[in-house]
Design a protein around this motif. Structure first.
Motif, PDB file in Angstrom:
ATOM      1  N   LEU A 153      44.885  41.858  50.380  1.00  0.00           N
ATOM      2  CA  LEU A 153      43.524  41.118  50.235  1.00  0.00           C
ATOM      3  C   LEU A 153      43.631  40.324  51.777  1.00  0.00           C
ATOM      4  O   LEU A 153      42.559  40.399  52.606  1.00  0.00           O
TER       5      LEU A 153
ATOM      6  N   VAL B 286      33.640  47.053  43.831  1.00  0.00           N
ATOM      7  CA  VAL B 286      34.867  47.857  44.206  1.00  0.00           C
ATOM      8  C   VAL B 286      35.895  48.123  43.256  1.00  0.00           C
ATOM      9  O   VAL B 286      36.605  46.925  42.975  1.00  0.00           O
TER      10      VAL B 286
ATOM     11  N   VAL C  97      38.639  53.444  55.472  1.00  0.00           N
ATOM     12  CA  VAL C  97      40.090  53.347  55.806  1.00  0.00           C
ATOM     13  C   VAL C  97      40.430  53.378  57.099  1.00  0.00           C
ATOM     14  O   VAL C  97      41.717  53.592  57.446  1.00  0.00           O
TER      15      VAL C  97
ATOM     16  N   TRP D 166      49.411  42.208  46.048  1.00  0.00           N
ATOM     17  CA  TRP D 166      47.693  42.465  45.946  1.00  0.00           C
ATOM     18  C   TRP D 166      47.210  41.357  47.069  1.00  0.00           C
ATOM     19  O   TRP D 166      46.354  41.673  47.928  1.00  0.00           O
TER      20      TRP D 166
ATOM     21  N   HIS E  14      46.334  46.813  58.383  1.00  0.00           N
ATOM     22  CA  HIS E  14      47.206  46.955  57.305  1.00  0.00           C
ATOM     23  C   HIS E  14      48.566  47.702  57.882  1.00  0.00           C
ATOM     24  O   HIS E  14      49.327  48.377  57.135  1.00  0.00           O
TER      25      HIS E  14
ATOM     26  N   SER F 143      38.475  38.534  42.746  1.00  0.00           N
ATOM     27  CA  SER F 143      39.631  39.559  42.873  1.00  0.00           C
ATOM     28  C   SER F 143      39.900  39.413  41.334  1.00  0.00           C
ATOM     29  O   SER F 143      40.595  38.301  40.589  1.00  0.00           O
TER      30      SER F 143
ATOM     31  N   PHE G  91      35.734  47.458  52.857  1.00  0.00           N
ATOM     32  CA  PHE G  91      36.204  48.011  51.614  1.00  0.00           C
ATOM     33  C   PHE G  91      35.505  49.297  51.262  1.00  0.00           C
ATOM     34  O   PHE G  91      35.814  50.055  50.273  1.00  0.00           O
TER      35      PHE G  91
ATOM     36  N   ASP H 129      42.652  41.879  54.976  1.00  0.00           N
ATOM     37  CA  ASP H 129      41.039  41.995  55.237  1.00  0.00           C
ATOM     38  C   ASP H 129      40.376  40.751  55.451  1.00  0.00           C
ATOM     39  O   ASP H 129      39.295  40.884  56.300  1.00  0.00           O
TER      40      ASP H 129
ATOM     41  N   SER I  74      38.859  55.050  45.097  1.00  0.00           N
ATOM     42  CA  SER I  74      38.277  53.704  45.015  1.00  0.00           C
ATOM     43  C   SER I  74      36.562  53.937  44.826  1.00  0.00           C
ATOM     44  O   SER I  74      35.976  54.777  45.395  1.00  0.00           O
TER      45      SER I  74
ATOM     46  N   GLN J  14      32.786  52.527  44.152  1.00  0.00           N
ATOM     47  CA  GLN J  14      31.939  51.374  44.423  1.00  0.00           C
ATOM     48  C   GLN J  14      30.681  51.692  43.651  1.00  0.00           C
ATOM     49  O   GLN J  14      29.775  52.637  43.856  1.00  0.00           O
TER      50      GLN J  14
ATOM     51  N   LEU K  49      37.026  44.253  42.600  1.00  0.00           N
ATOM     52  CA  LEU K  49      36.641  43.310  43.573  1.00  0.00           C
ATOM     53  C   LEU K  49      35.306  43.125  43.638  1.00  0.00           C
ATOM     54  O   LEU K  49      34.324  44.211  43.551  1.00  0.00           O
TER      55      LEU K  49
END
Length: 408
Positions: A344, A292, A219, A340, A226, A317, A216, A347, A284, A286, A303
């Motif tokens: 998730l 996150v 990318v 969502w 994904h 989550s 996370f 991942d 995003s 952190q 998250l």
């Protein structure tokens, strides 16, 4: 060439994205990132230091104020490894205590949540106020010089970020707002104080916590993991990163089409104060080590990743949203949460196999690239929190990114 510090400022975010999209290699002056030693994921000595010096001294998200709807309400939080009671006192303050009676260590509460005017130990009946003060003991006549003032519940640092409750077991920790530094000003636009809790659910995965945290913070994996979801609309090659002190960071990835809007959110209430950049891009944040938050105008997922041991992780989550009515939620929420969860799971599904693989003799270390610099920044901070001289030499990370950290 973009200057590594001045051009990380928010007003240049769109310029930075265009630069990232067109560059032919890492920026001039960006250092070679030494391999992250594989032993940081498997070595018991290192993982023990990680727990002692990082997890046990970090600001950690414990819940949302909606979980404490009235004075006297409380919930029991266990994700830090020890049971902690988070409570709204009769004065309306939010406080946290170890769930430990000061007589013989029995738990004060055994349910997950409740509402009370005080706490009474179920073992021997010692009683405490919601402010943690000892008020009564059974058979007081049998105690010699028992000083009630010295037997209050042990408090845990507890501070709010808007409507988000954070705790820290380190009583000497820097205040939360100071700790997150430059990020605090950026978070103001999301009106965190007025967002309501929509949903929260948990997942447990057989892997070291850092395997999922790593996923996370970049990318780079979108085109593999994904393919049929977020890779269809995100342009990972134009992603930008801002590194902040204390290990915190921000990543922003533009949509492939500037005018793209998630069709599953059309018509949902929006955060009125959100600015153009996060409204039109996938940002995003952190908060170190395990929080996150990728905000969107119509809702904010949060998250957290919690170690349940060296090879098992709990993922929590949660979703926050503006103008949310729990009694009459927007009709798009079930579909949105389902979509969502699908992303998730993409991942989470691969993580147990990664754990098995990195335990093999074939895994020596991680050669990270420029796109993955948030991971390296995270590991540098871990060593600083442990103490550079305390980290075993075989697991140590070289500190090379200091000139790429934005301090204001």
């Amino acid at each position: 060439m973009l200057d590594q510090v001045t051009d990380q400022r928010p007003e240049n975010d769109f310029v930075r994205m265009e630069y990232e999209r067109e560059r032919k290699g890492p920026p001039e002056g960006f250092p070679r990132l030494p391999d992250i030693p594989g032993s940081r994921y498997t070595d018991e000595e290192f993982l023990a230091l990680e727990k002692e010096m990082m997890w046990d001294k970090a600001w950690l998200y414990a819940g949302h104020v909606d979980q404490l709807p009235e004075k006297g309400s409380w919930f029991l939080w266990r994700n830090s490894g020890v049971p902690i009671i988070v409570v709204r006192t009769l004065q309306g303050e939010i406080k946290a205590y170890y769930n430990t009676c000061q007589h013989r260590g029995a738990p004060l509460v055994t349910e997950d949540k409740g509402t009370d005017r005080g706490f009474v130990c179920g073992y021997h009946g010692w009683s405490y106020t919601l402010d943690g003060k000892l008020t009564a003991v059974r058979d007081k006549r049998d105690f010699v010089d028992l000083d009630f003032s010295c037997r209050s519940l042990v408090q845990v640092r507890c501070e709010l970020l808007g409507s988000l409750i954070f705790v820290n077991k380190d009583i000497d920790a820097q205040p939360l707002i100071e700790h997150i530094g430059p990020m605090a000003a950026q978070l103001e636009q999301f009106d965190l104080e007025n967002l309501r809790l929509v949903d929260s659910r948990e997942y447990e995965v057989d892997c070291n916590v850092k395997i999922l945290l790593d996923a996370f913070l970049e990318v780079y994996h979108l085109k593999s993991i994904h393919v049929s979801t977020v890779d269809r609309f995100l342009d990972h090659r134009a992603m930008i990163v801002t590194l902040w002190p204390q290990g915190h960071s921000r990543m922003a990835t533009p949509n492939r089409r500037p005018d793209w809007v998630d069709p599953g959110t059309v018509g949902m209430p929006e955060i009125e104060t959100i600015t153009e950049f996060p409204a039109k891009n996938n940002v995003s944040y952190q908060i170190y080590p395990n929080f996150v938050m990728p905000p969107a105008p119509t809702g904010i997922p949060i998250l957290q990743f919690w170690p349940l041991g060296h090879k098992r992780t709990r993922v929590v989550s949660s979703w926050l949203a503006p103008h949310h009515d729990p009694e009459n939620p927007h009709p798009l929420w079930p579909t949105r949460l389902s979509n969502w969860e699908r992303i998730l799971y993409e991942d989470l599904q691969y993580a147990p196999q990664i754990q098995e693989s990195l335990e093999s003799p074939g895994f020596k270390g991680m050669p990270l690239n420029y796109q993955e610099r948030r991971l390296y920044h995270w590991h540098e901070e871990l060593d600083r929190r442990i103490g550079l001289n305390r980290v075993p030499e075989h697991a140590r990370v070289e500190q090379v990114l200091k000139d790429w950290v934005q301090t204001d």
